[in-house]
Design a protein around this motif. Structure first.
Motif, mmCIF file in Angstrom:
data_model
loop_
_atom_site.group_PDB
_atom_site.id
_atom_site.type_symbol
_atom_site.label_atom_id
_atom_site.label_comp_id
_atom_site.label_asym_id
_atom_site.label_seq_id
_atom_site.Cartn_x
_atom_site.Cartn_y
_atom_site.Cartn_z
ATOM 1 N N ASP A 263 63.979 48.366 16.508
ATOM 2 C CA ASP A 263 63.794 49.775 16.811
ATOM 3 C C ASP A 263 64.576 50.600 15.797
ATOM 4 O O ASP A 263 65.783 50.389 15.613
ATOM 5 C CB ASP A 263 64.321 50.055 18.229
ATOM 6 C CG ASP A 263 64.063 51.483 18.678
ATOM 7 O OD1 ASP A 263 63.882 52.375 17.819
ATOM 8 O OD2 ASP A 263 64.053 51.711 19.906
ATOM 9 N N PRO A 264 63.948 51.555 15.110
ATOM 10 C CA PRO A 264 64.644 52.355 14.096
ATOM 11 C C PRO A 264 65.878 53.075 14.633
ATOM 12 O O PRO A 264 66.781 53.428 13.869
ATOM 13 C CB PRO A 264 63.582 53.345 13.621
ATOM 14 C CG PRO A 264 62.282 52.685 13.916
ATOM 15 C CD PRO A 264 62.509 51.893 15.166
ATOM 16 N N LEU A 265 65.920 53.314 15.959
ATOM 17 C CA LEU A 265 67.073 53.991 16.559
ATOM 18 C C LEU A 265 68.171 53.014 16.959
ATOM 19 O O LEU A 265 69.225 53.427 17.433
ATOM 20 C CB LEU A 265 66.621 54.794 17.787
ATOM 21 C CG LEU A 265 65.569 55.883 17.511
ATOM 22 C CD1 LEU A 265 65.218 56.609 18.793
ATOM 23 C CD2 LEU A 265 66.078 56.869 16.458
ATOM 24 N N ASP A 266 67.936 51.741 16.774
ATOM 25 C CA ASP A 266 68.911 50.701 17.098
ATOM 26 C C ASP A 266 69.391 50.066 15.793
ATOM 27 O O ASP A 266 68.733 49.187 15.246
ATOM 28 C CB ASP A 266 68.279 49.646 18.016
ATOM 29 C CG ASP A 266 69.267 48.548 18.403
ATOM 30 O OD1 ASP A 266 70.473 48.742 18.183
ATOM 31 O OD2 ASP A 266 68.808 47.509 18.913
ATOM 32 N N SER A 267 70.533 50.541 15.300
ATOM 33 C CA SER A 267 70.990 50.124 13.971
ATOM 34 C C SER A 267 71.385 48.652 13.958
ATOM 35 O O SER A 267 72.143 48.190 14.811
ATOM 36 C CB SER A 267 72.194 50.969 13.536
ATOM 37 O OG SER A 267 71.827 52.325 13.432
ATOM 38 N N LYS A 268 70.836 47.952 12.991
ATOM 39 C CA LYS A 268 71.199 46.563 12.744
ATOM 40 C C LYS A 268 71.267 46.334 11.243
ATOM 41 O O LYS A 268 70.644 47.053 10.448
ATOM 42 C CB LYS A 268 70.178 45.598 13.370
ATOM 43 C CG LYS A 268 70.256 45.474 14.893
ATOM 44 C CD LYS A 268 69.279 44.429 15.396
ATOM 45 C CE LYS A 268 69.493 44.131 16.880
ATOM 46 N NZ LYS A 268 69.185 45.279 17.740
ATOM 47 N N VAL A 269 72.022 45.317 10.852
ATOM 48 C CA VAL A 269 72.131 44.937 9.439
ATOM 49 C C VAL A 269 72.017 43.432 9.340
ATOM 50 O O VAL A 269 72.660 42.699 10.102
ATOM 51 C CB VAL A 269 73.472 45.396 8.823
ATOM 52 C CG1 VAL A 269 73.664 44.777 7.442
ATOM 53 C CG2 VAL A 269 73.535 46.907 8.726
ATOM 54 N N VAL A 270 71.192 42.972 8.409
ATOM 55 C CA VAL A 270 71.149 41.558 8.043
ATOM 56 C C VAL A 270 71.388 41.493 6.535
ATOM 57 O O VAL A 270 70.570 41.973 5.756
ATOM 58 C CB VAL A 270 69.796 40.903 8.395
ATOM 59 C CG1 VAL A 270 69.799 39.446 7.926
ATOM 60 C CG2 VAL A 270 69.525 40.994 9.882
ATOM 61 N N THR A 271 72.502 40.938 6.148
ATOM 62 C CA THR A 271 72.861 40.898 4.733
ATOM 63 C C THR A 271 73.095 39.465 4.289
ATOM 64 O O THR A 271 73.908 38.749 4.894
ATOM 65 C CB THR A 271 74.141 41.720 4.462
ATOM 66 O OG1 THR A 271 73.878 43.089 4.730
ATOM 67 C CG2 THR A 271 74.581 41.579 3.006
#
Length: 810
Positions: A263-271
């Motif tokens: 969801d664009p409003l649920d910030s996540k990061v995969v790096t």
């Protein structure tokens, strides 16, 4: 470190307020406890508390310890708690300490400080620099401990007003090792109803506090995967199963987990931050290892599962296998840090009441993680940031090795402009001298070598491994073919064969000869650097001879002085000196003017005028930046500039200077370096002369020839040379210069005395052989000038990208 000291003061106040306010409200008491916050603010400013807290912070900073190794830090904490009479429990989670202040009855409110340092090399020289190589407190945990001890000191003094118990949690291993979780497992939160934590940040203005309700910091997890295929030679990829291609596909596919599945409003990061594969240019490896991190403000168990699926399935698509570890090196997922709404409101109101509403900043969620989250997950908790942002407003890493606030870049720029302006106004021409040279200007021998022999040799050695050189049998076989082809041509000629047949046979003979020559030449190839008579053969190097990075542009700029009159050069120079002092760099900038038809007196006059010009320029053009330096680093820097700009420089001979130093020693003055005629003056000698004896800038001249370079003009006494050094307060030697030796016979003798070869200097000697004129010059170490102006203590702090032994980053 005055700014950091202020931060300790502010945060101490916050810590005290939190504990008192929560404790008193939880117990529904009235009394006079509400009057104490502002009283504590005044108490915290007293030297007894403030200076004591600063000393503790510095002591911890000097002796950083990594996670679960904080034995000396823990010992220091317990010692201070013993002195102020606070009871504590130890050990908790190996090195942790838990103190208790108050009634010993509910409510229990906890304050937490982390203790561990980072594996970083401190990049700034100052009195309390880390004494442990490769470790430093770069994240402020030393300050956190000092603040909590300061809070303990005042809380213990006023324990009679506490309606409950304050729990002091000194936590180990915050930096990725889960120290908070281990402390909880060992009972750190027993009976505790609420907990507060605070951390420095360079993203918030100095002295302001920042927080937010709800999600404050993201949770984090890590992953590592090994993608296995089948290696082989890069020239025949069809016989391999390439894990590099599979890993590349995995890296790209993982990005879709955020862009297309979240969801664009649920910030996540995969790096993906780590990719390790083969080490040869022409070999496909058997496996590739990748690793990275996940960040989210909500649970990421589903995200972890998808990461595992993407890696294994993409590997399968490319005929590879993949093993995925979601707990690499035992790293457990870190939950998000979520602030209790009620505690947040209390925090915000308290900051506003004490320091004004403008001192509170509403924080934005941050994707970074903090293991305070374990505490806040177990009980109501509140985590806040305290600002320490640089006045320049530029962003630096939260794990900074510098911790410096300055306007040095603007001051350095101003000094560079002042340099060009001064010499332009004086009629000098700017000459760009070469960085690569074949001569050693100073004769010191500590030069960086410029060569392609190493890379060429490494390339040859790799080639010889992959394609071994011909054996003696191969060479003999090629020779036999040449013989056979020659005999064939002779037979055709004897038989009077057709022209076409003879030409075809001759062509085959030529091919055989060429093949033989190539085979024979390649058979002579040997690994290792090329040598002749046991010495490296530099004739095969890029420049056909040994070359270096320059230590000075002086010799080259002299050629232009002899043809164009007054000139100067301003550029980088290099010295391979294995020194870690606060005065040395491997790469530094030099300003080197050369004055035609000038003797030593002219040289000294020019140097004095140039230094004064730069000081006046800063006072006129960059006074605001100098005020910043005076406020934060060196209170005397502006007065020092004014002194140098307005005071005639003193002048004395080297012999006179030694006599003054010897008299000082006779009267009881102690120097680390001995004093006698013939020594090279040490910095302590130079600063004693300019700061104590004369209290103004000095020019010392006519030095012993044995400690000066070959090109300096020999005086009539045969013992000294026409050399001079400009000495200024704070740094000692700022400029070194001389009248140049124009007599060919004298300079030849000097080269022989020093033991320098004549051949690399033939072009320089020609300036004397075929007509010359007297000329003089000097060199100013540009970083030394910036040190002098700003009052900084370490030369590494005044150049954008310092180079020194073991460090050539960026």
């Amino acid at each position: 470190m005055a700014n950091l000291n202020n931060l300790l003061l502010f945060t101490l106040t916050f810590q005290l307020l939190f504990s008192l306010h929560v404790s008193s409200e939880s117990s529904h008491t009235t009394g006079d406890a509400s009057q104490f916050p502002k009283k504590f603010l005044e108490l915290a400013k007293t030297p007894e508390v403030f200076d004591w807290m600063v000393r503790i912070r510095r002591k911890i900073h000097e002796n950083p310890e990594l996670g679960y190794q904080e034995f000396e830090t823990s010992k220091l904490i317990r010692s201070e708690l013993d002195i102020i009479g606070v009871k504590y429990r130890h050990p908790v989670a190996v090195t942790g300490v838990i103190g208790y202040i108050g009634t010993g009855e509910p409510p229990f409110v906890a304050l937490r400080a982390d203790m561990d340092a980072l594996t970083m090399q401190e990049g700034v020289e100052w009195e309390h620099k880390s004494k442990v190589a490769g470790k430093m407190h770069a994240c402020g945990h030393d300050g956190h401990v000092a603040m909590l001890l300061g809070a303990a000191k005042l809380l213990q003094q006023h324990r009679h007003v506490l309606q409950g118990t304050v729990v002091l949690i000194f936590q180990p291993a915050e930096e990725g090792l889960g120290g908070a979780k281990k402390m909880i497992e060992e009972g750190a939160l027993k009976h505790v109803e609420a907990i507060f934590g605070i951390h420095f940040t360079n993203r918030v203005p100095l002295g302001k506090a920042a927080s937010r309700p709800g999600s404050m910091l993201a949770g984090s997890a890590f992953f590592e995967a090994v993608i296995t295929g089948k290696g082989g030679h890069a020239a025949i990829p069809q016989h391999t199963v390439d894990p590099v291609i599979a890993a590349s596909s995995v890296v790209l596919s993982l990005q879709h987990l955020v862009s297309r599945e979240t969801d664009p409003l649920d910030s996540k990061v995969v790096t993906v931050s780590k990719v390790n594969g083969g080490d040869a240019f022409n070999v496909i490896p058997d496996s590739v290892t990748i690793g990275g991190t996940l960040r989210a403000f909500t649970s990421f168990s589903q995200l972890e599962q998808r990461v595992k699926e993407v890696i294994t399935n993409q590997a399968t698509v490319h005929r590879c296998n993949a093993s995925v570890n979601l707990r690499p090196n035992g790293k457990e997922p870190l939950p998000p840090t979520v602030n209790d709404v009620g505690l947040y409101k209390q925090f915000k109101n308290m900051v506003g009441d004490l320091l004004g509403e403008e001192s509170f900043v509403e924080a934005s969620p941050i994707m970074g993680g903090e293991d305070f989250s374990y505490f806040a997950e177990a009980i109501p908790g509140h985590f806040a940031f305290l600002g320490m942002q640089d006045e320049t407003k530029s962003y630096a890493s939260a794990h900074s090795s510098l911790y410096r606030i300055s306007a040095i870049a603007r001051i350095r720029h101003a000094l560079a402009i002042a340099t060009h302006t001064f010499f332009d106004e004086e009629g000098f021409l700017y000459v760009q001298t070469p960085i690569i040279t074949t001569s050693d200007c100073e004769g010191a021998g500590e030069m960086f070598q410029v060569t392609t022999l190493i890379s060429t040799t490494e390339k040859l050695e790799r080639e010889l491994i992959e394609n071994p050189p011909p054996t003696e049998a191969d060479v003999e076989a090629a020779r036999v073919v040449v013989k056979e082809r020659g005999e064939a041509v002779a037979e055709l000629k004897a038989a009077k064969a057709s022209k076409e047949a003879i030409l075809a046979s001759v062509a085959e003979l030529n091919d055989a000869k060429a093949n033989f020559a190539a085979t024979e030449a390649r058979s002579r190839l040997k690994p290792g650097l090329p040598k002749v008579d046991g010495k490296i053969d530099y004739s095969q190097d890029f420049f056909g001879r040994q070359a270096f990075l320059t230590v000075s542009g002086q010799l080259q700029v002299e050629t232009y002085a002899c043809g164009l009159s007054d000139v100067y050069t301003f550029g980088p120079t290099f010295r391979a000196e294995n020194s870690h002092t606060s005065r040395h760099l491997a790469e530094f900038w030099m300003v080197e003017p050369e004055l035609a038809f000038a003797d030593l007196e002219d040289d000294m006059n020019c140097a004095e005028a140039y230094v004064k010009y730069m000081c006046k320029w800063l006072l006129e053009k960059r006074y605001d930046d100098m005020e910043l330096m005076a406020k934060n680093f060196d209170k005397g820097c502006i007065d020092r500039l004014k002194l140098v700009a307005s005071t005639p420089f003193g002048r004395l001979t080297y012999t006179e200077a030694i006599k003054i130093l010897e008299e000082a020693v006779a009267k009881g003055k102690n120097f680390d370096n001995s004093v006698e005629w013939g020594i090279d003056l040490a910095s302590e000698h130079e600063r004693y002369l300019t700061e104590v004896v004369f209290q103004k800038p000095l020019i010392v001249y006519n030095y012993p020839k044995g400690i000066k370079a070959f090109y300096m003009r020999l005086n009539d006494d045969g013992k000294t040379v026409a050399a001079m050094d400009v000495l200024v307060p704070k740094v000692g030697e700022l400029i070194g210069g001389s009248q140049r030796e124009e007599r060919i016979d004298v300079i030849m003798e000097r080269l022989e005395e020093i033991g320098l070869p004549v051949e690399p200097y033939e072009w320089y000697l020609d300036l004397r052989r075929y007509g010359t004129a007297k000329h003089s010059g000097f060199g100013l170490g540009f970083e030394r000038m910036v040190l002098f102006a700003t009052g900084m203590d370490n030369i590494r702090d005044v150049i954008p990208f310092p180079r020194y032994p073991g460090r050539a980053d960026l």
